[in-house]
Design a protein around this motif. Structure first.
Motif, mmCIF file in Angstrom:
data_model
loop_
_atom_site.group_PDB
_atom_site.id
_atom_site.type_symbol
_atom_site.label_atom_id
_atom_site.label_comp_id
_atom_site.label_asym_id
_atom_site.label_seq_id
_atom_site.Cartn_x
_atom_site.Cartn_y
_atom_site.Cartn_z
ATOM 1 N N ASP A 25 1.047 -1.151 0.120
ATOM 2 C CA ASP A 25 0.160 0.086 -0.038
ATOM 3 C C ASP A 25 0.659 1.332 0.342
ATOM 4 O O ASP A 25 1.335 1.762 0.931
ATOM 5 C CB ASP A 25 -1.106 0.021 1.405
ATOM 6 C CG ASP A 25 -1.878 1.207 1.097
ATOM 7 O OD1 ASP A 25 -2.688 1.786 0.365
ATOM 8 O OD2 ASP A 25 -2.811 1.581 2.090
ATOM 9 N N GLN A 26 0.681 2.016 -0.736
ATOM 10 C CA GLN A 26 1.891 3.231 -1.776
ATOM 11 C C GLN A 26 0.981 4.434 -0.937
ATOM 12 O O GLN A 26 1.545 5.246 -1.491
ATOM 13 C CB GLN A 26 2.502 3.073 -2.962
ATOM 14 C CG GLN A 26 3.121 1.821 -2.796
ATOM 15 C CD GLN A 26 3.676 2.007 -4.240
ATOM 16 O OE1 GLN A 26 2.932 3.067 -5.180
ATOM 17 N NE2 GLN A 26 4.229 0.813 -4.922
ATOM 18 N N TYR A 27 0.178 4.069 -0.225
ATOM 19 C CA TYR A 27 -0.700 5.435 -0.264
ATOM 20 C C TYR A 27 -0.281 6.409 0.813
ATOM 21 O O TYR A 27 -0.362 7.961 -0.081
ATOM 22 C CB TYR A 27 -2.542 5.447 -0.087
ATOM 23 C CG TYR A 27 -3.140 6.677 -1.147
ATOM 24 C CD1 TYR A 27 -3.432 6.789 -1.265
ATOM 25 C CD2 TYR A 27 -4.314 7.022 0.613
ATOM 26 C CE1 TYR A 27 -4.514 8.065 -0.918
ATOM 27 C CE2 TYR A 27 -4.278 7.651 0.770
ATOM 28 C CZ TYR A 27 -4.261 9.301 0.225
ATOM 29 O OH TYR A 27 -5.693 9.772 -0.065
ATOM 30 N N PRO A 28 -0.198 5.909 1.508
ATOM 31 C CA PRO A 28 0.441 6.710 2.988
ATOM 32 C C PRO A 28 1.484 7.805 2.067
ATOM 33 O O PRO A 28 1.739 9.075 2.484
ATOM 34 C CB PRO A 28 0.770 6.015 3.742
ATOM 35 C CG PRO A 28 -0.071 4.762 3.908
ATOM 36 C CD PRO A 28 -0.221 4.670 1.879
ATOM 37 N N SER A 29 2.822 6.991 1.942
ATOM 38 C CA SER A 29 4.036 7.869 0.955
ATOM 39 C C SER A 29 3.954 9.143 -0.172
ATOM 40 O O SER A 29 3.407 9.817 -0.353
ATOM 41 C CB SER A 29 5.040 6.998 0.072
ATOM 42 O OG SER A 29 4.525 5.707 -0.310
ATOM 43 N N ARG A 30 2.673 8.364 -1.016
ATOM 44 C CA ARG A 30 2.151 9.115 -2.295
ATOM 45 C C ARG A 30 1.930 10.138 -2.133
ATOM 46 O O ARG A 30 1.465 11.292 -2.591
ATOM 47 C CB ARG A 30 1.289 8.330 -3.045
ATOM 48 C CG ARG A 30 1.991 6.815 -3.530
ATOM 49 C CD ARG A 30 1.596 6.390 -4.298
ATOM 50 N NE ARG A 30 1.127 6.605 -5.993
ATOM 51 C CZ ARG A 30 -0.252 6.589 -7.044
ATOM 52 N NH1 ARG A 30 -0.757 4.879 -6.636
ATOM 53 N NH2 ARG A 30 -0.321 7.101 -7.408
ATOM 54 N N HIS A 31 0.826 10.308 -1.042
ATOM 55 C CA HIS A 31 -0.117 11.131 -0.085
ATOM 56 C C HIS A 31 0.951 12.254 0.664
ATOM 57 O O HIS A 31 0.371 13.244 0.148
ATOM 58 C CB HIS A 31 -1.162 10.413 1.304
ATOM 59 C CG HIS A 31 -2.082 11.243 1.458
ATOM 60 N ND1 HIS A 31 -2.904 12.299 0.414
ATOM 61 C CD2 HIS A 31 -2.091 12.276 2.852
ATOM 62 C CE1 HIS A 31 -3.748 13.147 1.129
ATOM 63 N NE2 HIS A 31 -3.167 13.262 2.653
ATOM 64 N N ALA A 32 1.797 12.345 0.773
ATOM 65 C CA ALA A 32 2.827 12.924 1.232
ATOM 66 C C ALA A 32 3.651 13.764 0.254
ATOM 67 O O ALA A 32 3.689 15.311 -0.051
ATOM 68 C CB ALA A 32 4.249 12.536 1.762
ATOM 69 N N TYR A 33 3.765 12.934 -1.532
ATOM 70 C CA TYR A 33 3.969 13.966 -2.069
ATOM 71 C C TYR A 33 2.550 14.193 -3.314
ATOM 72 O O TYR A 33 3.324 15.549 -4.044
ATOM 73 C CB TYR A 33 4.420 12.991 -3.390
ATOM 74 C CG TYR A 33 6.065 12.291 -2.672
ATOM 75 C CD1 TYR A 33 6.574 13.328 -2.885
ATOM 76 C CD2 TYR A 33 5.959 11.574 -3.206
ATOM 77 C CE1 TYR A 33 8.697 13.521 -2.518
ATOM 78 C CE2 TYR A 33 7.195 10.776 -2.253
ATOM 79 C CZ TYR A 33 8.385 12.222 -2.001
ATOM 80 O OH TYR A 33 9.548 11.579 -1.953
ATOM 81 N N GLY A 34 1.349 14.120 -2.365
ATOM 82 C CA GLY A 34 0.892 14.926 -2.793
ATOM 83 C C GLY A 34 -0.738 15.065 -3.801
ATOM 84 O O GLY A 34 -1.872 15.142 -3.507
ATOM 85 N N PHE A 35 -0.554 13.380 -4.023
ATOM 86 C CA PHE A 35 -1.427 12.546 -4.433
ATOM 87 C C PHE A 35 -2.547 11.945 -3.506
ATOM 88 O O PHE A 35 -2.209 11.158 -2.199
ATOM 89 C CB PHE A 35 -1.170 10.538 -4.555
ATOM 90 C CG PHE A 35 -2.318 10.104 -5.492
ATOM 91 C CD1 PHE A 35 -2.546 9.993 -6.182
ATOM 92 C CD2 PHE A 35 -1.854 9.156 -4.798
ATOM 93 C CE1 PHE A 35 -3.612 9.175 -7.325
ATOM 94 C CE2 PHE A 35 -3.297 8.339 -5.115
ATOM 95 C CZ PHE A 35 -3.854 8.532 -6.289
ATOM 96 N N THR A 36 -3.814 12.473 -3.534
ATOM 97 C CA THR A 36 -5.032 12.148 -2.759
ATOM 98 C C THR A 36 -6.231 11.911 -3.108
ATOM 99 O O THR A 36 -6.080 12.076 -4.922
ATOM 100 C CB THR A 36 -5.255 13.905 -2.019
ATOM 101 O OG1 THR A 36 -4.237 14.395 -1.600
ATOM 102 C CG2 THR A 36 -6.042 14.227 -1.211
ATOM 103 N N ASN A 37 -6.489 10.832 -2.656
ATOM 104 C CA ASN A 37 -7.609 10.158 -3.539
ATOM 105 C C ASN A 37 -9.478 11.245 -3.377
ATOM 106 O O ASN A 37 -8.946 11.844 -2.644
ATOM 107 C CB ASN A 37 -7.570 8.981 -3.399
ATOM 108 C CG ASN A 37 -8.408 7.927 -1.698
ATOM 109 O OD1 ASN A 37 -9.061 9.196 -0.565
ATOM 110 N ND2 ASN A 37 -8.130 7.317 -1.295
#
Length: 189
Positions: A47-59
């Motif tokens: 699950d890469q969402y927590p690290s991608r969310h830190a870069y600005g990717f938000t669902n």
């Protein structure tokens, strides 16, 4: 004279009782045992969402949660600001030396310039991806199989009775033959 005696013939057939036993029949049904066990494939879920969310990717769900209330709050602030500005224009536009619209825009421009001078950079640790590993497992239930035996047997024998017979008939009739001899000849009388 020649005499033939009558002959009576008698033919007899004895009664007969036949009994036959039916052999038992054996039926069997077999289901062979099976292990029904097998190995699952190992799997890795990342699950890469927590690290991608830190870069600005938000669902969409997180975006709505983060900015949904902000939209209502901004709308409320803007409505309130416009109302105050409208009342300020009504009260001060006609007064000598007061220019409320220019003063507001000058004030906003000064605030933006001052904010650009005081930049702050915040650093945050980027969270690691969440990694889940599912190891190999032996799954399934063994089938012990089944052996069913059925024996079909009849409790009574099959019987057949043939009744006896007696037949009488005349095999030879009674007969009397006569001849008369005259000289050299026999004459049938």
């Amino acid at each position: 004279m020649r005499f033939t005696q009558p002959m009576i013939s008698v033919h007899t057939q004895l009664g007969k009782l036949e009994a036959h036993s039916t052999p038992a029949e054996l039926h069997s049904e077999a289901r062979l045992p099976r292990s029904n066990r097998h190995w699952t494939q190992p799997s890795v879920e990342i699950d890469q969402y927590p690290s991608r969310h830190a870069y600005g990717f938000t669902n969409h769900t997180d975006f709505a949660r983060e900015h949904g209330q902000q939209g209502f709050s901004d709308l409320s602030k803007t409505t309130s600001r416009w109302t105050q500005e409208a009342w300020d224009n009504v009260e001060n536009s006609g007064k000598k030396g007061k220019k409320p619209v220019e003063q507001r825009y000058d004030s906003k421009l000064r605030q933006e310039i001052e904010q650009s001078k005081n930049w702050h950079i915040t650093t945050e640790l980027i969270p690691d991806p969440v990694i889940k590993f599912h190891p190999i497992e032996a799954v399934g239930e063994p089938d012990l199989g089944d052996l069913t035996v059925n024996i079909d047997a009849k409790s009574f024998a099959e019987t057949n009775f043939t009744p006896g017979k007696v037949e009488t008939y005349l095999q030879q009739k009674a007969d009397v033959k006569r001849w008369v001899t005259e000289g050299k000849y026999d004459i049938y009388a």
